[in-house]
Structure formats: C-alpha cells, structure tokens
Write an enzyme that holds these catalytic residues in place. Sequence first.
Site, mmCIF file in Angstrom:
data_model
loop_
_atom_site.group_PDB
_atom_site.id
_atom_site.type_symbol
_atom_site.label_atom_id
_atom_site.label_comp_id
_atom_site.label_asym_id
_atom_site.label_seq_id
_atom_site.Cartn_x
_atom_site.Cartn_y
_atom_site.Cartn_z
ATOM 1 C CG MET A 40 36.525 26.461 -27.304
ATOM 2 S SD MET A 40 34.901 24.731 -27.324
ATOM 3 C CE MET A 40 33.459 25.379 -28.306
ATOM 4 N N GLY A 41 38.602 28.503 -31.472
ATOM 5 C CA GLY A 41 39.217 28.915 -32.350
ATOM 6 C C GLY A 41 38.227 28.441 -33.572
ATOM 7 C CG LEU B 192 39.997 32.671 -34.475
ATOM 8 C CD1 LEU B 192 41.414 33.476 -34.392
ATOM 9 C CD2 LEU B 192 39.185 32.545 -32.880
ATOM 10 C CD GLU C 247 34.906 39.843 -40.030
ATOM 11 O OE1 GLU C 247 34.904 40.877 -38.899
ATOM 12 O OE2 GLU C 247 35.576 39.897 -39.928
ATOM 13 N N GLY C 248 33.081 37.073 -34.610
ATOM 14 C CA GLY C 248 32.436 37.348 -32.991
ATOM 15 C C GLY C 248 33.984 37.168 -32.605
ATOM 16 C CG HIS C 249 36.003 33.645 -32.148
ATOM 17 N ND1 HIS C 249 36.009 33.121 -32.916
ATOM 18 C CD2 HIS C 249 36.049 33.198 -31.417
ATOM 19 C CE1 HIS C 249 34.967 31.671 -32.945
ATOM 20 N NE2 HIS C 249 35.321 32.242 -31.275
ATOM 21 C CE LYS D 150 25.301 32.029 -31.531
ATOM 22 N NZ LYS D 150 26.065 30.956 -31.340
ATOM 23 C CB SER E 144 28.116 30.209 -34.910
ATOM 24 O OG SER E 144 28.829 28.554 -34.125
ATOM 25 C CB SER E 145 33.459 27.256 -34.798
ATOM 26 O OG SER E 145 33.820 28.974 -33.784
#
Length: 307
Positions: A37-38, A40, A42-44, A156, A192-193
């Site tokens: 969902m953008g 972004l 480090e997880g993405h 996650k 998390s975003s």
Amino acid sequence: MTTYPQIIRTIAELRRVIASFRKANPDNQTVGLVPTMGFLHEGHKSLLHKSVTDNGLTVLSIFVNPIQFGPGEDLDKYPRDEQRDLVVAAEAGVDIVFLPQVEEMYPNKRVTTVTVNEVTDRLCGTSRPGHFDGVSTVVMKLFNIVQPNRAYFGLKDAQQVAVITSMVRDLNVPVEIVPCPIIREADGLALSSRNVYLGQEERKQALILSKSLSNAVKWIQDSELTAPQLIARLKEEISRVPLADIDYVDVLNYPDLSPIDNQMLLGSVQPESDLLIAVAVRFGKTRLIDNKLINQVEVGANTCFAK
Ligand code: AMP
C-alpha cells in the site's frame, strides 16, 4: 547506475508489458510480485530485494485498497508519498511499479468477493470484520492481472500470509508464496507505514510490543506455561504501559491458526506446526500489530529461533 522503473497505471498496459517480457525471455525468466500500500520502508525493501534477486522481472504494486478498510479506519489519512516510493523502487532495482487508481481496480459495482474461512476467525479477522475479504479479493485480482511466478509477503502480517497461502492452495492459483521475515528498527519496533502516526511518547511506549514478545520466548523456555497462562502474562506486561490499549493477545498454532488449548507449550510439540504469538495494541489512534513465530521443537531444544 540506478535505472528508473516503468510506471504503469492501467491493467491493460501492465498485461501488455508483462506479456512482451515473457515473450522476449521465454526460458527461465520468472516474474515476482510485491503487493503493497506504499509509503515504503525497510520492511517493504526487504521484499523487493528478495524478488529482484529471485526473478527476471519484479512488479511492485502500490494500491491503498479501500475494500480492506472498515468504517472509521484510517483509509483517508493512510500515509502516501508516491515520489519517494518511486525512488525507493528504483534503488531496489524494481522493473515495474503498478500504481492503479481505485476506479481502475474497481470500475463496476463489485459482486464477487474472495472469502477465506477459518484462518480468518481470530486475531485481525475478528477485530477488523471484512478486512481479510478485502485483502484476499485484491490479492487474487493482482495475481490474475500479473500472473506472477512468485509473490512476496511479510511475516509482520503473519495472518495475512496464512490467508493468502490458504487461498492459493484451495483455488489452485499457480504462484509460489514467499514469506519474508519481519524487519525491525534498531530498538525492536517492527517497521510499519503507520508508525508515522505515533507521537514521541507513544513511539517510546510502543516498544513494549517487541519487548514483551521477546520475553514470551524466554518465559516459554524457562517455565512450564500453558497458552492461557502465557496470554495472561503478556497482557499483564503490556498493560503496565500507560498508553497501551490492548486489542488482542493470542497464542495459536501456525499456519492453521488453530487454538492450543490447555496443554503445556513446550510439551505440545507438533513438528509440522509453529507457534504464533500475536499482539495488536492501540496507542492513541494508532493500532500496531506484531508477532513472534517460533518453532516448538527448537524452543524445546533450547535453540529458539524467531522467524
Ligand atoms: P503494506 O504496505 O503495509 O500493505 O505491506 C506490504 C507488504 O510488506 C506486506 O506483505 C507486509 O507484510 C510487508 N511488510 C510490512 N511491514 C513489514 C516489516 N516490518 N517487515 C517485513 N515485511 C513487512
């Protein structure tokens, strides 16, 4: 040199570009999909790096999917930064960024929904009714649009991985689901975003999630505990933090998310099944989730690993 990814906003063009890639690379060139969902982080990025390493073509989708948000949730204020996301995508070596508008993904009144049962009966499935219908429906659409060989999801959202894996198995979707480990800040907070919503004090107190999960692993190793006892102990520890408002704490078999009943956690070794300790806690208006996935056999052998 960084090459900029191709930005595609329509399903028709995405299909065209992927088809011509497959035609030009008939042998052994796989397509990897990373749905997000953008906003972004480090997880993405870890998912993107894995896909770029594994595949000939990586498609990153960025779509804030309205049908997975419930009434009163944060759809309208969900953080967005397209320009920054494109820089991250370029640095990660992504080939295509798929950025559809809501009207492109849902042009008509929708009469079809993909529902995965049982694994959605607990955790976020109960506290966010309809959420996983929205997730499985959009992911199924993305699978049909991109037809990836592999798709990458973060642990996650461990329940999401269980839901998508069940959907792919039950509906014979020809894609390999690749679960990726949780990426954390140096102090333990899972990226998390939604972390940008946290005020300074909330951010500090939110560390209780990762701290209590790490403690839970030690408690399981050090003392004979049943799942209800572990849950009670975790709730007690998290509640000591003044701003923490617990949504759920649960301990379940993974990936079927079946309950563990009353047996001792260490004695209940099922080689095929891991143990999921999952928490969801609100800090002000921000709801955070975190989890530890542990292998019961290895915990018993005192070489606990947390995925
Ligand atoms: P989202 O943009 O929040 O929908 O997340 C897109 C993908 O990134 C999902 O598969 C998430 O599980 C994954 N993801 C989000 N945060 C993390 C993290 N801290 N570590 C690993 N994967 C993550």
